[in-house]
Motif scaffolding. Structure first.
Motif, PDB file in Angstrom:
ATOM      1  N   ASP A  31      -0.920 -30.359  19.711  1.00  0.00           N
ATOM      2  CA  ASP A  31      -2.069 -29.455  19.604  1.00  0.00           C
ATOM      3  C   ASP A  31      -1.634 -28.042  19.239  1.00  0.00           C
ATOM      4  O   ASP A  31      -2.401 -27.095  19.337  1.00  0.00           O
ATOM      5  N   THR A  32      -0.374 -27.920  18.808  1.00  0.00           N
ATOM      6  CA  THR A  32       0.120 -26.632  18.338  1.00  0.00           C
ATOM      7  C   THR A  32       0.735 -26.812  16.949  1.00  0.00           C
ATOM      8  O   THR A  32       1.078 -27.923  16.548  1.00  0.00           O
ATOM      9  N   GLN A  36       0.236 -20.177  17.350  1.00  0.00           N
ATOM     10  CA  GLN A  36       0.586 -21.595  17.494  1.00  0.00           C
ATOM     11  C   GLN A  36      -0.622 -22.524  17.500  1.00  0.00           C
ATOM     12  O   GLN A  36      -0.463 -23.724  17.311  1.00  0.00           O
ATOM     13  N   ARG A  37      -1.809 -21.999  17.720  1.00  0.00           N
ATOM     14  CA  ARG A  37      -2.995 -22.852  17.821  1.00  0.00           C
ATOM     15  C   ARG A  37      -4.060 -22.537  16.782  1.00  0.00           C
ATOM     16  O   ARG A  37      -5.131 -23.121  16.807  1.00  0.00           O
ATOM     17  N   THR A  38      -3.792 -21.600  15.853  1.00  0.00           N
ATOM     18  CA  THR A  38      -4.831 -21.168  14.921  1.00  0.00           C
ATOM     19  C   THR A  38      -4.326 -21.139  13.488  1.00  0.00           C
ATOM     20  O   THR A  38      -3.321 -20.491  13.188  1.00  0.00           O
ATOM     21  N   GLY A  54      -9.546 -29.825  14.138  1.00  0.00           N
ATOM     22  CA  GLY A  54      -9.964 -28.911  15.190  1.00  0.00           C
ATOM     23  C   GLY A  54     -11.338 -28.347  14.935  1.00  0.00           C
ATOM     24  O   GLY A  54     -12.197 -28.998  14.341  1.00  0.00           O
ATOM     25  N   SER A  67      -9.130 -23.631  15.022  1.00  0.00           N
ATOM     26  CA  SER A  67      -8.408 -23.844  16.279  1.00  0.00           C
ATOM     27  C   SER A  67      -7.908 -25.276  16.292  1.00  0.00           C
ATOM     28  O   SER A  67      -8.705 -26.218  16.211  1.00  0.00           O
ATOM     29  N   ALA A  68      -6.610 -25.451  16.413  1.00  0.00           N
ATOM     30  CA  ALA A  68      -5.992 -26.768  16.329  1.00  0.00           C
ATOM     31  C   ALA A  68      -6.238 -27.597  17.576  1.00  0.00           C
ATOM     32  O   ALA A  68      -6.054 -27.130  18.693  1.00  0.00           O
TER      33      ALA A  68
END
Length: 159
Positions: free
Chosen positions: A28-29, A72-74, A114, A127-128
């Motif tokens: 998820d990152t 890391q998540r976007t 996402g 957003s992942a």
């Protein structure tokens, strides 16, 4: 990571263990190697549902760097659908999306699924929820037409 229907099919086909291995590769990152890969891409295919629930895919494009991992998540996408695109209205508000970035010359592809939201500047922030590489099995090696390694096509003869 798999919903109950997927798990049932995996069990019936005897592929539960194999699918479990694949499922462990879904994160998820956005890892650093994926962030570099995305920055080099000039297109991103985005799939989502329109207001009536119909699924569509569109291609967003820009120069290398139009995609970048904001963190890391976007995933920041400095492009949006053209006017009249069936997904223009859907992507003008938060939406669940699936994306794929391809490197046909290197036979590589990466998925990022996402939730997207407009960035206020004509692009998207995604957003992942799921980030993973796909195997190259079904990718034919190709070079973009403007690549220095691409073969130039001759114009068709005029008659």
């Amino acid at each position: 990571m798999y919903h109950p229907g997927e798990l049932a099919v995996q069990q019936r086909t005897g592929l539960r263990e194999r699918a479990g291995h694949t499922g462990r590769s879904i994160g998820d990152t956005i890892p650093p190697v994926a962030a570099r890969f995305l920055t080099e891409r000039r297109t991103l295919v985005v799939g989502a549902a329109d207001g009536d629930g119909r699924l569509w895919a569109t291609q967003l494009s820009g120069p290398a760097g139009f995609l970048r991992a904001a963190d890391q998540r976007t995933l920041a996408v400095a492009a949006g659908p053209v006017p009249g695109d069936p997904l223009a209205a859907a992507l003008a508000r938060p939406a669940e999306v699936g994306t794929i970035a391809l490197d046909p010359a290197g036979r590589r592809r990466m998925r990022l699924n996402g939730r997207s939201a407009p960035d206020g500047a004509g692009g998207l922030l995604i957003s992942a929820a799921q980030v993973y590489a796909n195997c190259p099995k079904h990718i034919r090696r190709r070079s973009p037409a403007d690549s220095p390694h691409a073969r130039r096509r001759r114009p068709p003869p005029t008659g």
